[in-house]
Enzyme design. Structure first.
Site, PDB file in Angstrom:
ATOM      1  N   ASP A  92     -50.987   2.879  -0.242  1.00 13.36           N
ATOM      2  CA  ASP A  92     -50.588   3.566   0.589  1.00 13.36           C
ATOM      3  C   ASP A  92     -52.746   1.677   0.895  1.00 13.36           C
ATOM      4  O   ASP A  92     -52.657   2.565   1.854  1.00 13.36           O
ATOM      5  CB  ASP A  92     -51.105   4.236   1.263  1.00 13.36           C
ATOM      6  CG  ASP A  92     -50.107   5.235   1.165  1.00 13.36           C
ATOM      7  OD1 ASP A  92     -48.961   5.019   1.104  1.00 13.36           O
ATOM      8  OD2 ASP A  92     -49.934   6.475  -0.070  1.00 13.36           O
ATOM      9  N   SER A 130     -57.124   1.453   4.010  1.00 20.81           N
ATOM     10  CA  SER A 130     -56.153   2.393   4.300  1.00 20.81           C
ATOM     11  C   SER A 130     -54.680   2.305   5.066  1.00 20.81           C
ATOM     12  O   SER A 130     -55.375   3.040   6.147  1.00 20.81           O
ATOM     13  CB  SER A 130     -57.511   4.123   3.894  1.00 20.81           C
ATOM     14  OG  SER A 130     -56.546   5.161   4.278  1.00 20.81           O
ATOM     15  N   ARG A 131     -54.159   2.451   4.588  1.00 24.77           N
ATOM     16  CA  ARG A 131     -52.890   2.694   5.451  1.00 24.77           C
ATOM     17  C   ARG A 131     -52.736   4.102   6.682  1.00 24.77           C
ATOM     18  O   ARG A 131     -52.642   4.220   7.352  1.00 24.77           O
ATOM     19  CB  ARG A 131     -51.437   1.506   5.353  1.00 24.77           C
ATOM     20  CG  ARG A 131     -51.948   0.530   4.601  1.00 24.77           C
ATOM     21  CD  ARG A 131     -50.327  -0.031   4.389  1.00 24.77           C
ATOM     22  NE  ARG A 131     -50.877  -1.048   3.495  1.00 24.77           N
ATOM     23  CZ  ARG A 131     -50.958  -1.908   2.318  1.00 24.77           C
ATOM     24  NH1 ARG A 131     -49.186  -0.961   1.616  1.00 24.77           N
ATOM     25  NH2 ARG A 131     -50.567  -2.271   1.190  1.00 24.77           N
ATOM     26  N   VAL A 132     -52.998   5.237   5.466  1.00 22.69           N
ATOM     27  CA  VAL A 132     -52.699   6.608   6.631  1.00 22.69           C
ATOM     28  C   VAL A 132     -54.026   7.408   5.749  1.00 22.69           C
ATOM     29  O   VAL A 132     -53.783   8.704   6.648  1.00 22.69           O
ATOM     30  CB  VAL A 132     -51.568   6.956   5.513  1.00 22.69           C
ATOM     31  CG1 VAL A 132     -50.012   6.128   5.438  1.00 22.69           C
ATOM     32  CG2 VAL A 132     -51.871   7.088   3.660  1.00 22.69           C
TER      33      VAL A 132
END
Lengths: 526, 188
Positions: A360, A385-387
């Site tokens: 992620d 940081s995708r989430v």
């Protein structure tokens, strides 16, 4: 452990009483060929995939290739004890490792056997868990919502990690990958005082794959010195261990971590590093004659990593109601920090691209930055940081909002500024700000910071109050400022450490005033 | 022992041909006499020796076996000779026997015992195992003093271990993994 003769006697008594019991039926085979840590076995008709096989001399193996007339397996131990023609017994078990609190503070190998000379692991038959487990399914999960604070300003502010996230740490050798993980583990002491029995304490698992034995010893010493060892498990499959051990170590570590996740606890696991695990897997697979693919890796190398990293998850709050057989409490999380080593910054090699696409987000460490003194050497531009954003504390989110853009502008303008020609005021200002922010984000090793410390020092930078201060004095200022905040405004710092605290105008004003006051004193003292 | 893949192909071809011509027993008998000859390590090594010309091997085999073979078996030798595959010969009797056993619902295994087993005991075991497996079990007795007592039967890859050594082995394994704390508490 104390051994009472009476206990031994009672076991022996039971054994002797049952000695005349019925014959045992077992599935057997014969070793056809052995070498390079793999063996081919004839027979074993009803052998299962990944089944544990027992060779004479207490050596175990794992079945990996089931073929028409033989079974290919890797040896998990001293291959020199196995000879052609030996009888192999199937055990009906999948490789299992001990799990539970007894492991906290211990250094074990990929089979969960102790390596630290502190005696046997005090765990029973019921604590054994197979190293391969199914990942939580869709309904048993929820999006990440709690922060997994690393205590590193550059990461917690711009690349925040949430509990249950998988964040790749990628970079060349000697760029501070392991140091970053150590800081993150040390920082977890704040979650529960370092007591593994405290349900709030984040349990940490450090899986060393193919590392130098000396590095692992160093890691253990550092963690001990920082008081982080009591809540940490080190799973060590070092460079001198068999390739089979290196490739199962991450699965073993994950099985240990999952025990806590499934009981509603929070766990941080670091795989250091997956490049070496992939190389070990490639070795074993080539010896077993599986067809090689790109870079000679076998075809299932992607699955090797994806099925491992899928086991990191934030569980739903009612996971124990959905699947009571597996979970004893809901809301647990397993955060994974896989490490991948690149060659000359090449992130488009096979393993790096694979793992980047599975995780992620990634934290990219660059050797140029490292050698120019920016440590941690995080390249903010391509780290994401995708989430994690949804797990960042509101105050940090607000304060650090402009940080990434400011730094991006700075990097862009920096190249132009090299020409030195006249710069307009806005450009000059962006350059000034950027240089100070870069300085502010530098941080020493083994010094993870509290959330509040990070917020106030980043605020001092992004609010522009430090633009007048010489760049080489920024770090001194920061150190003094955080100290003075703790001394003079302990209530405010306490509040900012809370996960729920909003960055209100009132707080902004109070911190702003404190910055001005300290800055005045700081400049006067110089 | 595992067979070379080619040996099982030749054996299957021979088996199918023999079945079609209703000559299974004859061919089986041929191969049994052949087995006694090629089981000699020297003969097997000579057959596999690439320095010996295939024609010479063929001539010698024919002279040794003369007209004692059935047409099918002689045909097999000729085919092996033409393709320089005489090295497979030592494996063929065994491969053929396996196919024949499967065809006739027979299962071969070994029975190992510490003391030499008399025929009656062996037949008793065979009968019991035949009932259990639903196939006609044939056991080849072996004398293995290391077992200390009892018998150990191996059928295919399944082993029925009723020997004293096996039981001691299991006790050792149990003792090594025994949970001392649990044993003490259950005793109390």
């Amino acid at each position: 452990m104390e051994l009472h003769p009476s206990e031994v006697t009672s076991i022996l008594k039971k054994e002797i009483e049952g000695f005349q019991a019925a014959t045992a039926t077992e599935s057997v085979g014969t070793v056809l060929q052995v070498g390079d840590g793999v063996a081919r076995v004839y027979g074993l008709d009803d052998c299962m995939m990944s089944e544990l096989l027992e060779f004479p001399g207490g050596v175990y193996g794992m079945a990996l290739n089931l073929e028409e007339d033989n079974v290919g397996c890797v040896l998990l131990g001293d291959a020199s004890k196995v000879k052609e023609g030996d009888t192999v017994r199937s055990t009906g078990r999948i490789i299992s490792v001990p799990t539970g609190l007894a492991l906290a503070g211990r250094v074990v190998n990929a089979l969960g056997q102790p390596l630290d000379g502190k005696g046997p692991i005090q765990s029973g038959e019921e604590d054994l868990r197979p190293i391969e487990q199914d990942a939580p399914n869709v309904i048993e999960r929820q999006p990440v919502k709690e922060p997994m604070m690393t205590g590193i300003k550059a990461i917690d502010s711009m690349i925040p990690i949430g509990r249950g996230q998988r964040e790749l740490i990628i970079g060349d050798r000697q760029t501070g990958k392991t140091a970053l993980i150590l800081d993150a583990i040390i920082n977890q002491k704040k979650t529960g005082g370092g007591d593994p029995a405290n349900p709030d304490q984040v349990i940490c698992v450090y899986v060393a794959v193919g590392q130098k034995q000396s590095t692992v010893v160093d890691v253990q010493r550092r963690l001990e010195a920082a008081g982080a060892m009591p809540y940490t498990i080190i799973v060590n499959a070092s460079a001198s261990d068999e390739a089979s051990m290196q490739f199962i170590a991450p699965y073993a570590g994950t099985a240990m971590a999952e025990r806590f996740r499934d009981a509603g606890r929070h766990v941080l696991i670091a795989y250091d590093d997956l490049t070496k695990q992939a190389a070990a897997y490639r070795q074993v697979m080539l010896l077993l004659r599986r067809p090689p693919g790109r870079e000679a890796f076998p075809g299932d190398i992607f699955n090797l990593h994806s099925r491992l990293l899928e086991r990191a998850a934030k569980l739903a709050d009612n996971a124990h109601e959905l699947n009571p057989g597996k979970y004893s409490a809901g809301g647990g999380s397993l955060t994974a920090l896989p490490v991948v080593e690149t060659q000359e910054g090449d992130v488009s090699a096979y393993i790096p691209t694979n793992v980047i696409s599975i995780t992620d987000g990634q934290i990219f460490l660059e050797s140029n930055l490292f050698f120019s003194g920016v440590r941690p050497a995080v390249n903010v531009g391509i780290s994401v940081s995708r989430v994690g954003g949804s797990a960042q504390t509101p105050a940090m989110k607000k304060v650090a909002g402009g940080l990434r853009i400011n730094l991006a502008q700075y990097r862009e303008l920096e190249a132009f500024a090299q020409f030195g020609s006249d710069l307009d005021a806005a450009t000059q200002q962006a350059l000034n700000r950027g240089a100070r922010l870069v300085e502010l984000l530098k941080q020493g090793q083994y010094q993870p910071l509290d959330n509040a410390d990070q917020i106030v020092s980043i605020f001092a930078g992004t609010s522009g109050k430090l633009d007048r201060l010489p760049v080489d004095r920024i770090q001194d200022f920061e150190k003094g400022f955080v100290e003075s905040m703790k001394l003079n405004h302990p209530d405010l710092m306490e509040e900012l450490n809370g996960w729920k605290t909003q960055w209100s105008d009132e707080i902004a004003e109070r911190v702003g005033k404190a910055v001005d006051e300290f800055l005045a004193r700081f400049e006067a003292a110089a | 022992m595992a067979l070379p893949a080619a040996a099982s192909r030749y054996a299957r071809a021979l088996f199918e041909a023999a079945r079609e011509q209703d000559a299974l027993d004859r061919v089986a008998a041929d191969l049994r006499s052949l087995e006694a000859m090629v089981a000699e390590p020297q003969v097997a090594a000579w057959l596999a020796d690439p320095r010996v010309e295939s024609r010479r091997k063929q001539a010698l085999l024919e002279r040794a076996l003369g007209g004692r073979l059935s047409t099918l078996t002689a045909g097999l030798l000729a085919v092996l000779g033409r393709r320089s595959r005489q090295a497979l010969l030592p494996f063929l009797p065994r491969a053929f026997q396996d196919l024949l056993d499967r065809h006739q619902g027979r299962l071969r295994g070994t029975v190992e015992s510490a003391l030499p087993l008399d025929d009656e005991a062996r037949r008793g075991l065979e009968a019991a195992l035949s009932r259990a497996t639903g196939l006609e079990v044939r056991l080849e007795p072996r004398h293995v003093p290391e077992l200390l007592g009892g018998v150990r039967v191996t059928l295919g890859s399944t082993r029925y271990d009723g020997s004293v050594r096996g039981r001691l082995e299991r006790v050792r394994r149990r003792l090594q993994t025994a949970d001392l704390g649990a044993a003490a508490s259950s005793d109390a």
